[in-house]
Design a protein around this motif. Structure first.
Motif, short mmCIF file in Angstrom:
data_model
loop_
_atom_site.label_atom_id
_atom_site.label_comp_id
_atom_site.label_asym_id
_atom_site.label_seq_id
_atom_site.Cartn_x
_atom_site.Cartn_y
_atom_site.Cartn_z
N LEU A 11 0.88 -1.19 0.16
CA LEU A 11 -0.13 0.03 0.08
C LEU A 11 0.84 1.08 -0.02
O LEU A 11 0.54 2.29 -0.67
N LEU A 12 1.79 1.20 0.82
CA LEU A 12 2.85 2.34 0.86
C LEU A 12 3.50 2.69 -0.44
O LEU A 12 3.67 3.79 -0.97
N THR A 14 2.19 1.72 -3.42
CA THR A 14 1.32 2.33 -4.22
C THR A 14 1.03 3.73 -3.99
O THR A 14 0.69 4.72 -4.99
N LEU A 15 0.79 4.27 -2.85
CA LEU A 15 0.48 5.57 -2.44
C LEU A 15 1.76 6.58 -3.03
O LEU A 15 1.37 7.47 -3.38
N ALA A 86 -7.16 -1.45 -8.22
CA ALA A 86 -8.40 -0.95 -7.34
C ALA A 86 -7.93 -1.13 -5.86
O ALA A 86 -7.70 -2.00 -5.34
N VAL A 87 -7.66 0.25 -5.10
CA VAL A 87 -7.36 0.31 -3.92
C VAL A 87 -8.50 1.13 -3.20
O VAL A 87 -8.92 2.32 -3.75
N GLU A 88 -9.07 0.69 -2.01
CA GLU A 88 -9.89 1.33 -1.21
C GLU A 88 -9.21 2.13 -0.08
O GLU A 88 -8.49 1.32 0.62
N LEU A 89 -9.30 3.33 -0.03
CA LEU A 89 -8.59 4.18 1.08
C LEU A 89 -9.70 4.67 2.13
O LEU A 89 -10.43 5.46 1.86
N THR A 90 -9.85 3.94 3.30
CA THR A 90 -10.71 4.57 4.45
C THR A 90 -9.77 4.17 5.55
O THR A 90 -8.79 3.34 5.51
N PRO A 91 -10.38 4.62 6.70
CA PRO A 91 -9.43 4.49 8.16
C PRO A 91 -9.37 2.84 8.43
O PRO A 91 -8.30 2.51 8.67
N ARG A 92 -10.14 2.07 8.18
CA ARG A 92 -9.86 0.77 8.27
C ARG A 92 -9.07 0.19 7.44
O ARG A 92 -8.33 -0.55 7.99
N VAL A 94 -6.69 1.30 5.83
CA VAL A 94 -5.37 1.89 6.08
C VAL A 94 -4.72 1.32 7.46
O VAL A 94 -3.73 0.81 7.75
N ALA A 95 -5.86 0.99 8.45
CA ALA A 95 -5.51 0.57 9.83
C ALA A 95 -4.81 -0.83 9.57
O ALA A 95 -3.95 -1.42 10.15
N ALA A 98 -1.43 -0.86 7.83
CA ALA A 98 -0.43 -0.68 8.85
C ALA A 98 0.03 -1.60 9.79
O ALA A 98 1.01 -1.55 10.01
N LEU B 15 -2.63 11.51 -1.12
CA LEU B 15 -1.67 10.37 -1.27
C LEU B 15 -0.47 10.54 -0.73
O LEU B 15 0.11 9.75 -0.14
N ALA B 19 1.32 8.33 2.18
CA ALA B 19 2.46 7.49 1.81
C ALA B 19 3.76 7.63 2.82
O ALA B 19 4.85 8.26 2.49
N VAL B 27 -2.79 6.87 11.54
CA VAL B 27 -4.15 6.69 11.45
C VAL B 27 -4.63 5.45 11.95
O VAL B 27 -5.69 5.31 12.39
N ALA B 28 -3.80 4.34 11.88
CA ALA B 28 -4.08 3.15 12.34
C ALA B 28 -4.60 3.32 13.93
O ALA B 28 -5.54 2.45 14.25
N THR B 31 -7.84 5.12 14.57
CA THR B 31 -8.91 4.49 14.02
C THR B 31 -9.45 3.76 15.30
O THR B 31 -10.72 3.60 15.36
N PHE B 85 -12.67 9.59 6.28
CA PHE B 85 -12.38 9.78 4.60
C PHE B 85 -12.51 8.15 3.82
O PHE B 85 -12.84 7.13 4.50
N ALA B 86 -12.80 8.43 2.64
CA ALA B 86 -12.84 7.50 1.51
C ALA B 86 -12.63 7.84 0.32
O ALA B 86 -13.19 8.60 -0.26
N VAL B 87 -11.59 7.33 -0.06
CA VAL B 87 -10.92 7.42 -1.44
C VAL B 87 -10.80 6.00 -2.25
O VAL B 87 -10.34 5.26 -1.80
N LEU B 89 -9.28 4.21 -5.31
CA LEU B 89 -8.24 4.45 -6.30
C LEU B 89 -8.03 3.36 -7.44
O LEU B 89 -7.95 2.27 -7.35
N THR B 90 -8.73 3.75 -8.62
CA THR B 90 -8.66 3.01 -9.83
C THR B 90 -8.18 4.09 -10.82
O THR B 90 -8.10 5.06 -10.90
#
Lengths: 113, 113
Positions: A11-12, A14-15, A86-92, A94-95, A98, B15, B19, B27-28, B31, B85-87, B89-90
């Motif tokens: 993820l890191l 990718t970001l 396809a990457v979904e970025l939300t607190p969950r 990400v947590a 991490a 991003l 990153a 964030v983790a 959360t 937040f909610a992003v 990525l595609t």
DNA sequence: GTCACCTGCTAGTTTTTCTTGGCATGTGCA
DNA sequence: TGCACATGCCAAGAAAAACTAGCAGGTGAC
């Protein structure tokens, strides 16, 4: 459609890879249709050397892929196209990622991945 | 639940902010539950100065928010919590955002934010 | 042969980001 | 008063990323 949660390191990567205006534009252009390096460089108005560097990063992150082909008139052209990521970025999400981060700053080689 | 497509510059900021391994861990941790600076610094094993800098970045990107409170014994504690937040990525979402990027490298001051 | 167009690499500079360390302020408690 | 804990900020060094410039090789067409 690889919506399977990435590891923290992936993820890191990718970001970090997408966090750059040039690379964002590259992905945008390639989403339209595939292109070869020089063509894309002219289109984006940046040097070929710089573009190749960005393409290399995008490719190692698995966001685009390149294929060398021979054009009709025998020239070697390297075509690039986007990967269907396809990457979904939300607190969950990400947590969750991490927690699988390899130790300090990703220097240590861990079991993960 | 701000799944409304961000502008290119905002996506870029998001991003770039995420990153980073420290910020991902922050964030983790947040959360799970909110925390105050010193507490979080001890937990993550990093200096307070460093954490504050990361928190500042996370906050300006709108990913976390901090609130100064007075504890029972009168101490000022700054509590931070994650934003919802909610992003997504595609290739498509990235392409769409890329088209709204402010000119060169985002140096130009645009209308947004 | 010379020009135009394609690819790829590398050394070195510039710019940005990350980190550390120190200093200042304020509160409660022994 | 001195200690423990909280916050905040800044200067300066270290590290990482971005970018430039130059050189290499290859093919087709005039």
């Amino acid at each position: 459609m690889s919506s399977s949660p990435l590891t923290g390191d992936d993820l890191l990567r990718t970001l970090a890879t997408l966090a750059n205006p040039h690379r964002l534009r590259v992905v945008a252009a390639l989403t339209e249709r595939r292109r070869y390096v020089s063509e894309l460089a002219r289109e984006l108005g940046i040097s070929r050397a710089l573009l190749q560097l960005h393409l290399k990063k995008l490719e190692s992150a698995g966001l685009v892929s390149g294929h060398l082909e021979l054009s009709d008139d025998g020239k070697a052209m390297k075509y690039y196209e986007v990967t269907d990521f396809a990457v979904e970025l939300t607190p969950r999400t990400v947590a969750a990622a991490a927690r699988t981060l390899s130790d300090r700053d990703g220097k240590e080689g861990e079991t993960g991945r």
